[in-house]
Motif scaffolding. Structure first.
Motif, PDB file in Angstrom:
ATOM      1  N   LEU A  79      54.424  29.109  58.469  1.00 32.96           N
ATOM      2  CA  LEU A  79      53.906  27.883  57.873  1.00 32.96           C
ATOM      3  C   LEU A  79      54.288  27.741  56.396  1.00 32.96           C
ATOM      4  O   LEU A  79      54.331  26.632  55.878  1.00 32.96           O
ATOM      5  CB  LEU A  79      52.379  27.824  58.020  1.00 32.96           C
ATOM      6  N   ARG A  80      54.554  28.864  55.724  1.00 29.49           N
ATOM      7  CA  ARG A  80      55.044  28.778  54.337  1.00 29.49           C
ATOM      8  C   ARG A  80      56.364  29.532  54.248  1.00 29.49           C
ATOM      9  O   ARG A  80      56.447  30.701  54.628  1.00 29.49           O
ATOM     10  CB  ARG A  80      54.040  29.363  53.355  1.00 29.49           C
ATOM     11  N   ARG A  81      57.362  28.845  53.745  1.00 33.01           N
ATOM     12  CA  ARG A  81      58.676  29.465  53.616  1.00 33.01           C
ATOM     13  C   ARG A  81      58.692  30.533  52.531  1.00 33.01           C
ATOM     14  O   ARG A  81      57.910  30.497  51.590  1.00 33.01           O
ATOM     15  CB  ARG A  81      59.722  28.398  53.273  1.00 33.01           C
ATOM     16  N   LYS A  82      59.598  31.438  52.680  1.00 33.84           N
ATOM     17  CA  LYS A  82      59.785  32.466  51.667  1.00 33.84           C
ATOM     18  C   LYS A  82      60.299  31.820  50.390  1.00 33.84           C
ATOM     19  O   LYS A  82      61.206  30.983  50.403  1.00 33.84           O
ATOM     20  CB  LYS A  82      60.789  33.508  52.156  1.00 33.84           C
ATOM     21  N   GLY A  83      59.685  32.172  49.262  1.00 36.84           N
ATOM     22  CA  GLY A  83      60.101  31.636  47.975  1.00 36.84           C
ATOM     23  C   GLY A  83      60.876  32.657  47.172  1.00 36.84           C
ATOM     24  O   GLY A  83      61.107  33.785  47.611  1.00 36.84           O
ATOM     25  N   LYS A  84      61.238  32.275  45.969  1.00 34.32           N
ATOM     26  CA  LYS A  84      62.000  33.177  45.109  1.00 34.32           C
ATOM     27  C   LYS A  84      61.204  34.427  44.785  1.00 34.32           C
ATOM     28  O   LYS A  84      61.757  35.535  44.734  1.00 34.32           O
ATOM     29  CB  LYS A  84      62.382  32.441  43.821  1.00 34.32           C
ATOM     30  N   ASN A  85      59.896  34.265  44.574  1.00 34.06           N
ATOM     31  CA  ASN A  85      59.058  35.405  44.209  1.00 34.06           C
ATOM     32  C   ASN A  85      57.948  35.674  45.222  1.00 34.06           C
ATOM     33  O   ASN A  85      57.057  36.487  44.955  1.00 34.06           O
ATOM     34  CB  ASN A  85      58.432  35.154  42.831  1.00 34.06           C
ATOM     35  N   THR A  86      57.974  34.975  46.364  1.00 33.65           N
ATOM     36  CA  THR A  86      56.915  35.137  47.360  1.00 33.65           C
ATOM     37  C   THR A  86      57.525  35.307  48.752  1.00 33.65           C
ATOM     38  O   THR A  86      58.603  34.791  49.035  1.00 33.65           O
ATOM     39  CB  THR A  86      55.971  33.920  47.382  1.00 33.65           C
ATOM     40  N   ARG A  87      56.796  35.997  49.609  1.00 36.10           N
ATOM     41  CA  ARG A  87      57.238  36.169  50.996  1.00 36.10           C
ATOM     42  C   ARG A  87      56.843  34.947  51.817  1.00 36.10           C
ATOM     43  O   ARG A  87      56.101  34.086  51.357  1.00 36.10           O
ATOM     44  CB  ARG A  87      56.586  37.419  51.590  1.00 36.10           C
ATOM     45  N   GLY A  88      57.340  34.884  53.040  1.00 33.30           N
ATOM     46  CA  GLY A  88      56.915  33.831  53.942  1.00 33.30           C
ATOM     47  C   GLY A  88      55.536  34.146  54.510  1.00 33.30           C
ATOM     48  O   GLY A  88      55.132  35.328  54.574  1.00 33.30           O
ATOM     49  N   TYR A  89      54.806  33.129  54.922  1.00 31.37           N
ATOM     50  CA  TYR A  89      53.456  33.331  55.440  1.00 31.37           C
ATOM     51  C   TYR A  89      53.321  32.686  56.814  1.00 31.37           C
ATOM     52  O   TYR A  89      53.807  31.575  57.056  1.00 31.37           O
ATOM     53  CB  TYR A  89      52.411  32.730  54.497  1.00 31.37           C
ATOM     54  N   LEU A  90      52.610  33.404  57.700  1.00 31.24           N
ATOM     55  CA  LEU A  90      52.311  32.898  59.028  1.00 31.24           C
ATOM     56  C   LEU A  90      51.087  31.987  58.989  1.00 31.24           C
ATOM     57  O   LEU A  90      50.242  32.107  58.087  1.00 31.24           O
ATOM     58  CB  LEU A  90      52.071  34.055  59.990  1.00 31.24           C
ATOM     59  N   ALA A  91      50.980  31.108  59.970  1.00 28.57           N
ATOM     60  CA  ALA A  91      49.897  30.129  59.980  1.00 28.57           C
ATOM     61  C   ALA A  91      48.521  30.786  59.955  1.00 28.57           C
ATOM     62  O   ALA A  91      47.611  30.329  59.258  1.00 28.57           O
ATOM     63  CB  ALA A  91      50.031  29.221  61.205  1.00 28.57           C
ATOM     64  N   GLY A  92      48.352  31.874  60.715  1.00 25.92           N
ATOM     65  CA  GLY A  92      47.050  32.537  60.777  1.00 25.92           C
ATOM     66  C   GLY A  92      46.584  33.074  59.440  1.00 25.92           C
ATOM     67  O   GLY A  92      45.374  33.191  59.199  1.00 25.92           O
ATOM     68  N   GLU A  93      47.528  33.393  58.562  1.00 26.52           N
ATOM     69  CA  GLU A  93      47.180  33.915  57.237  1.00 26.52           C
ATOM     70  C   GLU A  93      46.657  32.822  56.304  1.00 26.52           C
ATOM     71  O   GLU A  93      46.006  33.135  55.300  1.00 26.52           O
ATOM     72  CB  GLU A  93      48.407  34.559  56.597  1.00 26.52           C
ATOM     73  N   LEU A  94      46.952  31.578  56.624  1.00 29.74           N
ATOM     74  CA  LEU A  94      46.656  30.487  55.700  1.00 29.74           C
ATOM     75  C   LEU A  94      45.546  29.566  56.171  1.00 29.74           C
ATOM     76  O   LEU A  94      45.225  28.582  55.481  1.00 29.74           O
ATOM     77  CB  LEU A  94      47.935  29.666  55.463  1.00 29.74           C
TER      78      LEU A  94
END
Length: 227
Positions: free
Chosen positions: A178-193
């Motif tokens: 649900l959240r793409r990997k950013g320059k300084n952050t990892r990607g996130y799965l829907a359940g985490e958010l």
């Protein structure tokens, strides 16, 4: 004989009318959540909501508003604050109505936090940023929801029992990204958010507007109502 035939015809018509009236009375009213879910399902695959309505934003909050939209019913509060996005405003209204919940159920709103870098600071601190409608809750806890993301109305999944697992041992998807990997952050799965849920019922509907004072019964000269 003519009178007898007329009586029989009248009686048959009366019975038919009675059955029709009974059927109409017995027909159950479709709950708001069921109607909204049916609408959202029918839009899966669309790239825009503009063909259905030009009165809502063409994004995730616009999808949920349009799905539930009825006369005197809007998910947005009347007093949207300047600093609020649509998701935050809907969540605020749900909280004020006492409709927030921690349990998913079909037809409920599902809120997500930090699904993109809204404040553009490169950190995961963006508050409520996404919303959808719960479609189904599986026996294993995997929830299917309908939402508008990436320019498309789509179905996605999350599992609150295993929020950080993409798939189970059998290879079945538990959580979509649900959240793409950013320059300084990892990607996130829907359940985490997932940030919670809210049910929608008649309490969301605004009351009928009051009659204008000029239309109220006025004693004395009728000209007083025009002052």
């Amino acid at each position: 004989m003519g009178a007898l035939v007329s009586a029989l015809l009248w009686g048959g018509a009366a019975q038919a009318a009675s059955r029709t009236a009974t059927t109409k009375r017995a027909r159950p009213e479709v709950p708001l959540a069921d109607r909204a879910l049916w609408r959202a399902r029918s839009w899966v695959g669309l790239t825009t909501l503009a063909k259905m309505s030009s009165t809502v934003s063409d994004d995730c909050s616009g999808l949920t508003r349009l799905a539930f939209q009825q006369r005197r019913l809007d998910l947005l509060p009347d007093d949207v604050l300047p600093e609020e996005n649509g998701v935050t405003a809907i969540h605020r209204k749900a909280r004020a109505l006492g409709m927030l919940s921690e349990t998913p159920k079909p037809g409920a709103l599902v809120f997500f936090k930090d699904t993109f870098d809204r404040n553009r600071d490169g950190l995961v601190n963006d508050g409520l940023t996404h919303i959808g409608i719960v479609e189904r809750v599986g026996a294993d806890g995997t929830v299917t929801f309908v939402h508008k993301s990436g320019g498309l109305v789509r179905r996605s999944r999350f599992n609150l029992l295993h929020p950080e697992e993409r798939k189970d041992a059998k290879g079945r998807v538990l959580n979509d990204w649900l959240r793409r990997k950013g320059k300084n952050t990892r990607g996130y799965l829907a359940g985490e958010l997932v940030a919670g849920f809210a049910s929608v019922d008649e309490r969301w509907r605004s009351p009928e507007p009051r009659l204008a004072s000029a239309k109220l019964t006025v004693k004395g000269d009728a000209r007083s109502a025009r002052r």
